[in-house]
Design a protein around this motif. Structure first.
Motif, PDB file in Angstrom:
ATOM      1  N   ARG A  25      45.899 -50.012 111.209  1.00  0.00           N
ATOM      2  CA  ARG A  25      46.914 -49.017 110.852  1.00  0.00           C
ATOM      3  C   ARG A  25      46.186 -47.824 110.254  1.00  0.00           C
ATOM      4  NH1 ARG A  25      51.511 -46.579 111.929  1.00  0.00           N
ATOM      5  NH2 ARG A  25      52.426 -45.652 110.124  1.00  0.00           N
ATOM      6  N   VAL A  26      46.356 -46.649 110.859  1.00  0.00           N
ATOM      7  CA  VAL A  26      45.711 -45.429 110.388  1.00  0.00           C
ATOM      8  C   VAL A  26      46.781 -44.558 109.725  1.00  0.00           C
ATOM      9  CG1 VAL A  26      44.381 -43.382 111.024  1.00  0.00           C
ATOM     10  CG2 VAL A  26      43.992 -45.558 112.232  1.00  0.00           C
ATOM     11  N   SER A  27      46.611 -44.310 108.422  1.00  0.00           N
ATOM     12  CA  SER A  27      47.545 -43.475 107.670  1.00  0.00           C
ATOM     13  C   SER A  27      46.960 -42.084 107.494  1.00  0.00           C
ATOM     14  CB  SER A  27      47.818 -44.080 106.291  1.00  0.00           C
ATOM     15  OG  SER A  27      48.407 -45.345 106.432  1.00  0.00           O
ATOM     16  N   LEU A  28      47.836 -41.076 107.527  1.00  0.00           N
ATOM     17  CA  LEU A  28      47.429 -39.686 107.357  1.00  0.00           C
ATOM     18  C   LEU A  28      47.978 -39.160 106.029  1.00  0.00           C
ATOM     19  CD1 LEU A  28      48.294 -38.547 110.989  1.00  0.00           C
ATOM     20  CD2 LEU A  28      46.087 -39.342 110.115  1.00  0.00           C
ATOM     21  N   VAL A  29      47.082 -38.592 105.209  1.00  0.00           N
ATOM     22  CA  VAL A  29      47.465 -38.107 103.886  1.00  0.00           C
ATOM     23  C   VAL A  29      47.007 -36.665 103.724  1.00  0.00           C
ATOM     24  CG1 VAL A  29      47.158 -38.432 101.412  1.00  0.00           C
ATOM     25  CG2 VAL A  29      47.277 -40.420 102.936  1.00  0.00           C
ATOM     26  N   VAL A  60      34.674 -47.526 114.216  1.00  0.00           N
ATOM     27  CA  VAL A  60      35.569 -46.573 114.870  1.00  0.00           C
ATOM     28  C   VAL A  60      35.231 -45.160 114.421  1.00  0.00           C
ATOM     29  CG1 VAL A  60      37.483 -48.194 115.083  1.00  0.00           C
ATOM     30  CG2 VAL A  60      37.328 -46.765 113.064  1.00  0.00           C
ATOM     31  N   GLU A  61      35.494 -44.214 115.304  1.00  0.00           N
ATOM     32  CA  GLU A  61      35.444 -42.790 114.963  1.00  0.00           C
ATOM     33  C   GLU A  61      36.795 -42.214 115.344  1.00  0.00           C
ATOM     34  OE1 GLU A  61      32.085 -40.548 116.512  1.00  0.00           O
ATOM     35  OE2 GLU A  61      31.028 -42.446 116.782  1.00  0.00           O
ATOM     36  N   ILE A  62      37.428 -41.534 114.398  1.00  0.00           N
ATOM     37  CA  ILE A  62      38.767 -40.985 114.635  1.00  0.00           C
ATOM     38  C   ILE A  62      38.777 -39.548 114.146  1.00  0.00           C
ATOM     39  CG2 ILE A  62      41.235 -41.224 114.184  1.00  0.00           C
ATOM     40  CD1 ILE A  62      40.590 -44.162 113.325  1.00  0.00           C
ATOM     41  N   THR A  63      39.320 -38.652 114.970  1.00  0.00           N
ATOM     42  CA  THR A  63      39.519 -37.257 114.574  1.00  0.00           C
ATOM     43  C   THR A  63      40.981 -36.915 114.807  1.00  0.00           C
ATOM     44  OG1 THR A  63      37.259 -36.696 115.196  1.00  0.00           O
ATOM     45  CG2 THR A  63      38.806 -34.867 114.951  1.00  0.00           C
ATOM     46  N   VAL A  64      41.606 -36.311 113.802  1.00  0.00           N
ATOM     47  CA  VAL A  64      43.013 -35.906 113.889  1.00  0.00           C
ATOM     48  C   VAL A  64      43.087 -34.422 113.589  1.00  0.00           C
ATOM     49  CG1 VAL A  64      45.323 -36.230 112.947  1.00  0.00           C
ATOM     50  CG2 VAL A  64      43.768 -38.188 113.138  1.00  0.00           C
ATOM     51  N   THR A  65      43.774 -33.676 114.477  1.00  0.00           N
ATOM     52  CA  THR A  65      43.905 -32.230 114.309  1.00  0.00           C
ATOM     53  C   THR A  65      45.335 -31.804 114.621  1.00  0.00           C
ATOM     54  OG1 THR A  65      41.627 -31.979 115.068  1.00  0.00           O
ATOM     55  CG2 THR A  65      42.985 -29.987 115.009  1.00  0.00           C
ATOM     56  N   ALA A  66      45.972 -31.098 113.683  1.00  0.00           N
ATOM     57  CA  ALA A  66      47.310 -30.560 113.926  1.00  0.00           C
ATOM     58  C   ALA A  66      47.208 -29.413 114.919  1.00  0.00           C
ATOM     59  CB  ALA A  66      47.934 -30.074 112.623  1.00  0.00           C
ATOM     60  N   ASN A 111      43.449 -31.197 109.424  1.00  0.00           N
ATOM     61  CA  ASN A 111      42.247 -31.586 110.153  1.00  0.00           C
ATOM     62  C   ASN A 111      41.522 -32.660 109.337  1.00  0.00           C
ATOM     63  OD1 ASN A 111      40.238 -31.512 112.143  1.00  0.00           O
ATOM     64  ND2 ASN A 111      38.993 -30.149 110.892  1.00  0.00           N
ATOM     65  N   GLY A 112      41.248 -33.788 109.948  1.00  0.00           N
ATOM     66  CA  GLY A 112      40.541 -34.855 109.257  1.00  0.00           C
ATOM     67  C   GLY A 112      39.820 -35.748 110.247  1.00  0.00           C
ATOM     68  N   SER A 113      38.774 -36.406 109.771  1.00  0.00           N
ATOM     69  CA  SER A 113      38.039 -37.324 110.638  1.00  0.00           C
ATOM     70  C   SER A 113      37.529 -38.495 109.816  1.00  0.00           C
ATOM     71  CB  SER A 113      36.889 -36.612 111.341  1.00  0.00           C
ATOM     72  OG  SER A 113      35.964 -36.140 110.394  1.00  0.00           O
ATOM     73  N   LEU A 114      37.164 -39.541 110.521  1.00  0.00           N
ATOM     74  CA  LEU A 114      36.736 -40.770 109.890  1.00  0.00           C
ATOM     75  C   LEU A 114      35.771 -41.503 110.809  1.00  0.00           C
ATOM     76  CD1 LEU A 114      37.138 -43.307 107.947  1.00  0.00           C
ATOM     77  CD2 LEU A 114      39.035 -43.898 109.433  1.00  0.00           C
ATOM     78  N   THR A 115      34.683 -42.003 110.259  1.00  0.00           N
ATOM     79  CA  THR A 115      33.811 -42.952 110.935  1.00  0.00           C
ATOM     80  C   THR A 115      33.709 -44.133 109.986  1.00  0.00           C
ATOM     81  OG1 THR A 115      32.568 -41.216 112.047  1.00  0.00           O
ATOM     82  CG2 THR A 115      31.517 -43.372 111.896  1.00  0.00           C
ATOM     83  N   ALA A 116      34.114 -45.322 110.445  1.00  0.00           N
ATOM     84  CA  ALA A 116      34.174 -46.468 109.539  1.00  0.00           C
ATOM     85  C   ALA A 116      33.947 -47.774 110.271  1.00  0.00           C
ATOM     86  CB  ALA A 116      35.534 -46.507 108.846  1.00  0.00           C
ATOM     87  N   SER A 117      33.580 -48.778 109.509  1.00  0.00           N
ATOM     88  CA  SER A 117      33.532 -50.168 109.963  1.00  0.00           C
ATOM     89  C   SER A 117      34.643 -50.885 109.200  1.00  0.00           C
ATOM     90  CB  SER A 117      32.177 -50.806 109.648  1.00  0.00           C
ATOM     91  OG  SER A 117      31.160 -50.154 110.362  1.00  0.00           O
ATOM     92  N   PRO A 118      35.807 -51.053 109.832  1.00  0.00           N
ATOM     93  CA  PRO A 118      36.954 -51.613 109.112  1.00  0.00           C
ATOM     94  C   PRO A 118      36.690 -53.018 108.572  1.00  0.00           C
ATOM     95  CG  PRO A 118      37.615 -50.702 111.228  1.00  0.00           C
ATOM     96  CD  PRO A 118      36.122 -50.718 111.208  1.00  0.00           C
ATOM     97  N   THR A 119      37.264 -53.300 107.411  1.00  0.00           N
ATOM     98  CA  THR A 119      37.263 -54.643 106.841  1.00  0.00           C
ATOM     99  C   THR A 119      38.596 -55.269 107.207  1.00  0.00           C
ATOM    100  OG1 THR A 119      35.894 -53.923 104.993  1.00  0.00           O
ATOM    101  CG2 THR A 119      37.115 -55.983 104.708  1.00  0.00           C
ATOM    102  N   TYR A 120      38.558 -56.371 107.923  1.00  0.00           N
ATOM    103  CA  TYR A 120      39.779 -56.991 108.427  1.00  0.00           C
ATOM    104  C   TYR A 120      40.252 -58.110 107.514  1.00  0.00           C
ATOM    105  CZ  TYR A 120      38.848 -54.419 112.668  1.00  0.00           C
ATOM    106  OH  TYR A 120      38.623 -53.418 113.561  1.00  0.00           O
ATOM    107  N   GLN A 121      41.566 -58.155 107.311  1.00  0.00           N
ATOM    108  CA  GLN A 121      42.217 -59.260 106.634  1.00  0.00           C
ATOM    109  C   GLN A 121      42.658 -60.249 107.711  1.00  0.00           C
ATOM    110  OE1 GLN A 121      41.383 -58.857 103.342  1.00  0.00           O
ATOM    111  NE2 GLN A 121      43.416 -59.601 102.919  1.00  0.00           N
ATOM    112  N   VAL A 122      42.566 -61.530 107.429  1.00  0.00           N
ATOM    113  CA  VAL A 122      43.011 -62.559 108.365  1.00  0.00           C
ATOM    114  C   VAL A 122      44.471 -62.885 108.067  1.00  0.00           C
ATOM    115  CG1 VAL A 122      42.696 -64.956 109.090  1.00  0.00           C
ATOM    116  CG2 VAL A 122      40.712 -63.507 108.653  1.00  0.00           C
ATOM    117  N   ASN A 166      43.589 -34.882 104.800  1.00  0.00           N
ATOM    118  CA  ASN A 166      43.596 -33.575 105.446  1.00  0.00           C
ATOM    119  C   ASN A 166      42.280 -32.822 105.297  1.00  0.00           C
ATOM    120  OD1 ASN A 166      44.325 -31.180 106.666  1.00  0.00           O
ATOM    121  ND2 ASN A 166      45.626 -30.497 105.003  1.00  0.00           N
ATOM    122  N   ASP A 167      41.641 -32.934 104.191  1.00  0.00           N
ATOM    123  CA  ASP A 167      40.408 -32.172 103.977  1.00  0.00           C
ATOM    124  C   ASP A 167      39.200 -32.806 104.658  1.00  0.00           C
ATOM    125  OD1 ASP A 167      39.947 -34.425 102.472  1.00  0.00           O
ATOM    126  OD2 ASP A 167      39.748 -33.359 100.563  1.00  0.00           O
ATOM    127  N   GLY A 168      39.433 -33.832 105.443  1.00  0.00           N
ATOM    128  CA  GLY A 168      38.334 -34.504 106.111  1.00  0.00           C
ATOM    129  C   GLY A 168      37.849 -35.723 105.351  1.00  0.00           C
TER     130      GLY A 168
END
Length: 160
Positions: A36-40, A107-113, A119-130, A151-153
């Motif tokens: 789930r990717v949330s935008l703030v 994952v690498e995610i870029t979001v742009t209005a 405008n924001g971006s993310l590169t991450a290795s998600p931690t998964y809950q079982v 929003n500020d990246g």
């Protein structure tokens, strides 16, 4: 009469074996492997998303419009496999149902209005809950993670 008694004994033995010998009773609740990717803060206008997994980039747009005076968000382009929903708060990315998915290690995610207001971006290795909706000894076993993009990246992983 002998056949009726034999049938009743067979039924009782069968029921006893079925109910006692099969272990824990499991419900049939399902689940999915999700990120789930949330935008703030929440985006108020249409936005474009680029997702990169294993060097492969895919893109989609989340479009806002009004239908009979209610807000509706839809994809403008065919979303990549697994995008389940999107709105101004973010999007749900599913990788399979009932534990069949292969969740990404990074994952690498870029979001742009569209209007440039967000405008924001993310590169991450998600931690998964079982998640085991039917209990620890019952299938399925699914995994989920929550990511947040600001929003500020700035971006961070949300710990459940």
């Amino acid at each position: 009469m002998r056949y009726v008694v034999g049938f009743l004994i067979l039924c009782e033995v069968g029921l006893a074996v079925f109910s006692l010998g099969c272990g824990q009773d499991c419900t049939q609740a399902g689940c999915s492997d999700d990120v789930r990717v949330s935008l703030v803060p929440e985006i108020e206008v249409n936005y474009d998303v680029t997702l990169v997994l294993g060097g492969e980039a895919e893109a989609f747009a989340c479009v806002r419009y009004y239908d009979d005076l209610r807000e509706v968000w839809l994809w403008r382009m065919e979303p990549p496999y697994g995008i389940g929903s999107c709105d101004g708060k973010g999007f749900l990315w599913s990788f399979g149902f009932n534990g069949t998915g292969i969740v990404p290690e990074s994952v690498e995610i870029t979001v742009t209005a569209e209007d440039g207001s967000w405008n924001g971006s993310l590169t991450a290795s998600p931690t998964y809950q079982v998640v085991q909706p039917n209990g620890p000894d019952c299938p399925p076993t699914c995994r989920f993670a929550r990511l947040m993009i600001a929003n500020d990246g700035g971006a961070f992983e949300v710990q459940p």
